[in-house]
Design an enzyme around this catalytic site. Sequence first.
Site, short mmCIF file in Angstrom:
data_model
loop_
_atom_site.label_atom_id
_atom_site.label_comp_id
_atom_site.label_asym_id
_atom_site.label_seq_id
_atom_site.Cartn_x
_atom_site.Cartn_y
_atom_site.Cartn_z
N ASP A 10 0.82 -1.22 0.00
CA ASP A 10 0.00 0.00 0.00
C ASP A 10 0.86 1.27 0.00
O ASP A 10 1.96 1.28 0.54
CB ASP A 10 -0.90 -0.02 1.25
CG ASP A 10 -2.03 0.99 1.14
OD1 ASP A 10 -2.31 1.47 0.03
OD2 ASP A 10 -2.64 1.29 2.19
N ASN A 12 1.27 3.31 -2.92
CA ASN A 12 1.83 3.66 -4.23
C ASN A 12 1.30 5.01 -4.72
O ASN A 12 2.06 5.84 -5.24
CB ASN A 12 1.45 2.60 -5.28
CG ASN A 12 2.03 1.24 -4.96
OD1 ASN A 12 2.92 1.12 -4.14
ND2 ASN A 12 1.51 0.22 -5.60
N ARG A 23 -0.52 8.46 -10.51
CA ARG A 23 -0.58 7.28 -9.61
C ARG A 23 0.06 6.05 -10.26
O ARG A 23 0.64 5.21 -9.58
CB ARG A 23 -2.06 6.97 -9.28
CG ARG A 23 -2.72 8.02 -8.42
CD ARG A 23 -4.20 7.67 -8.19
NE ARG A 23 -4.35 6.37 -7.56
CZ ARG A 23 -4.25 6.14 -6.26
NH1 ARG A 23 -4.03 7.15 -5.43
NH2 ARG A 23 -4.40 4.93 -5.78
N SER A 55 -7.34 -6.18 -5.39
CA SER A 55 -8.44 -6.78 -4.62
C SER A 55 -9.71 -6.83 -5.44
O SER A 55 -9.83 -6.18 -6.50
CB SER A 55 -8.68 -5.96 -3.34
OG SER A 55 -9.38 -4.79 -3.66
N ASN A 58 -10.81 -3.38 -6.01
CA ASN A 58 -10.00 -2.42 -6.77
C ASN A 58 -10.54 -2.12 -8.18
O ASN A 58 -10.10 -1.17 -8.82
CB ASN A 58 -8.54 -2.90 -6.89
CG ASN A 58 -7.75 -2.74 -5.60
OD1 ASN A 58 -6.80 -3.48 -5.34
ND2 ASN A 58 -8.12 -1.77 -4.77
N TRP A 59 -11.55 -2.89 -8.63
CA TRP A 59 -12.16 -2.58 -9.93
C TRP A 59 -12.83 -1.22 -9.91
O TRP A 59 -13.14 -0.66 -10.96
CB TRP A 59 -13.19 -3.65 -10.31
CG TRP A 59 -12.63 -5.02 -10.51
CD1 TRP A 59 -12.75 -6.07 -9.65
CD2 TRP A 59 -11.85 -5.49 -11.61
NE1 TRP A 59 -12.09 -7.17 -10.15
CE2 TRP A 59 -11.53 -6.85 -11.36
CE3 TRP A 59 -11.39 -4.91 -12.80
CZ2 TRP A 59 -10.78 -7.62 -12.24
CZ3 TRP A 59 -10.63 -5.69 -13.67
CH2 TRP A 59 -10.34 -7.01 -13.40
N ARG A 61 -11.58 1.49 -9.16
CA ARG A 61 -10.62 2.55 -9.50
C ARG A 61 -10.79 2.98 -10.96
O ARG A 61 -11.33 2.22 -11.76
CB ARG A 61 -9.19 2.04 -9.27
CG ARG A 61 -8.96 1.78 -7.81
CD ARG A 61 -7.54 1.42 -7.51
NE ARG A 61 -7.41 1.26 -6.08
CZ ARG A 61 -6.34 1.58 -5.38
NH1 ARG A 61 -5.28 2.08 -5.97
NH2 ARG A 61 -6.32 1.41 -4.07
N ARG A 179 1.84 -4.27 6.71
CA ARG A 179 1.15 -3.26 5.92
C ARG A 179 1.91 -1.96 5.99
O ARG A 179 1.95 -1.31 7.05
CB ARG A 179 -0.28 -3.03 6.41
CG ARG A 179 -0.97 -2.00 5.51
CD ARG A 179 -2.46 -1.91 5.69
NE ARG A 179 -3.03 -1.16 4.58
CZ ARG A 179 -4.26 -1.27 4.15
NH1 ARG A 179 -5.07 -2.09 4.73
NH2 ARG A 179 -4.68 -0.54 3.13
N SER A 187 -8.19 -4.71 5.34
CA SER A 187 -8.70 -4.59 3.97
C SER A 187 -8.98 -5.92 3.25
O SER A 187 -8.57 -6.11 2.11
CB SER A 187 -7.75 -3.74 3.12
OG SER A 187 -7.59 -2.47 3.69
C1 FPP Z 1 -2.15 -0.09 -3.22
O1 FPP Z 1 -1.67 1.24 -3.19
C2 FPP Z 1 -1.62 -0.78 -4.39
C3 FPP Z 1 -2.33 -1.41 -5.36
C4 FPP Z 1 -3.82 -1.46 -5.35
C5 FPP Z 1 -1.68 -2.05 -6.52
C6 FPP Z 1 -0.44 -2.84 -6.24
C7 FPP Z 1 0.18 -3.19 -7.54
C8 FPP Z 1 1.52 -3.22 -7.80
C9 FPP Z 1 2.55 -2.99 -6.79
C10 FPP Z 1 2.02 -3.46 -9.20
C11 FPP Z 1 1.81 -4.79 -9.82
C12 FPP Z 1 2.12 -5.97 -8.96
C13 FPP Z 1 3.01 -6.97 -9.22
C14 FPP Z 1 2.98 -8.15 -8.32
C15 FPP Z 1 4.00 -6.92 -10.31
P1 FPP Z 1 -2.67 2.45 -3.41
O2 FPP Z 1 -2.83 2.69 -4.87
O3 FPP Z 1 -3.97 2.16 -2.71
O4 FPP Z 1 -1.92 3.65 -2.73
P2 FPP Z 1 -2.59 4.88 -1.95
O5 FPP Z 1 -3.31 4.31 -0.76
O6 FPP Z 1 -1.41 5.71 -1.55
O7 FPP Z 1 -3.49 5.58 -2.91
#
Ligand code: FPP
Length: 231
Positions: A10, A12, A23, A55, A58-59, A61, A179, A187
């Site tokens: 989490d 990113n 993002r 998840s 996550n769709w 998004r 986490r 989550s």
């Molecule tokens: C959560 O951070 C992250 C995700 C929903 C996506 C994770 C995907 C990857 C790391 C890339 C692909 C994976 C592999 C295994 C190659 P967030 O977007 O919710 O961050 P935020 O809470 O800061 O907005």
Amino acid sequence: MPCHVAIIMDGNGRWAKKRGLPRTAGHAAGAETFRAIATHCKNLRIPYLTVYAFSTENWKRPEEEVSSIMFLLEKYLLEAIEEMAKDKIKLCFFGDLSPMSGKIRKLYDETQRISKEYDSEIQVNICLNYGGRDEIIRAARSCAMDCMLGRLEPDQIAEQDIEKHLYSTGIPDPDLVIRPSGEIRISNFLLWQSAYAEYYFTDVLWPDFNEAEFDRILKEYQTRERRYGGV
Ligand code: FPP
């Protein structure tokens, strides 16, 4: 040493926002962190690593973000296929892959075929279109079906009957769930399997997470006393 470490990757999006980047750039950086931590776990001889990549929720998004995560997965899987046998990494997927693109499902089939050909040093489970509640519902449905077919008695249903229908069947439960990003919630991640896991929450955003942070968490984990409900 834990036998199984699970991570919610989490932070990113916030990492990218802090840098004025889209993002999607955060997810690309997060994918690199995943690669580094998987190699680190293998070097530490941790046999199982499970990561939450996408998840069932996550769709929701924006389409562009979902596509970028799928693109990164495709890219990773393509590269992994070339390296898997050499690195002795076995890849598994937890989740319903049926709505995934044909390309991802084909890459998945290929990773499963290759994994059978060698003894792996680490198994990496990627949770994709995964939800803990969805997984438990599926297991409940399978148990109900077994009852209907006369293979199981409803009042005899035990933990093992549920476990054998989970994506994680045959894999030890996670010892440690990490986490990053400062959020203190689970989550919908590995709800059944983490009943007795140790949790570790850190403020570091996933793209900034590194081997040193992982080692620090391991040290802290080693000080914890696990009682599994006993004294
Ligand atoms: C959560 O951070 C992250 C995700 C929903 C996506 C994770 C995907 C990857 C790391 C890339 C692909 C994976 C592999 C295994 C190659 P967030 O977007 O919710 O961050 P935020 O809470 O800061 O907005």
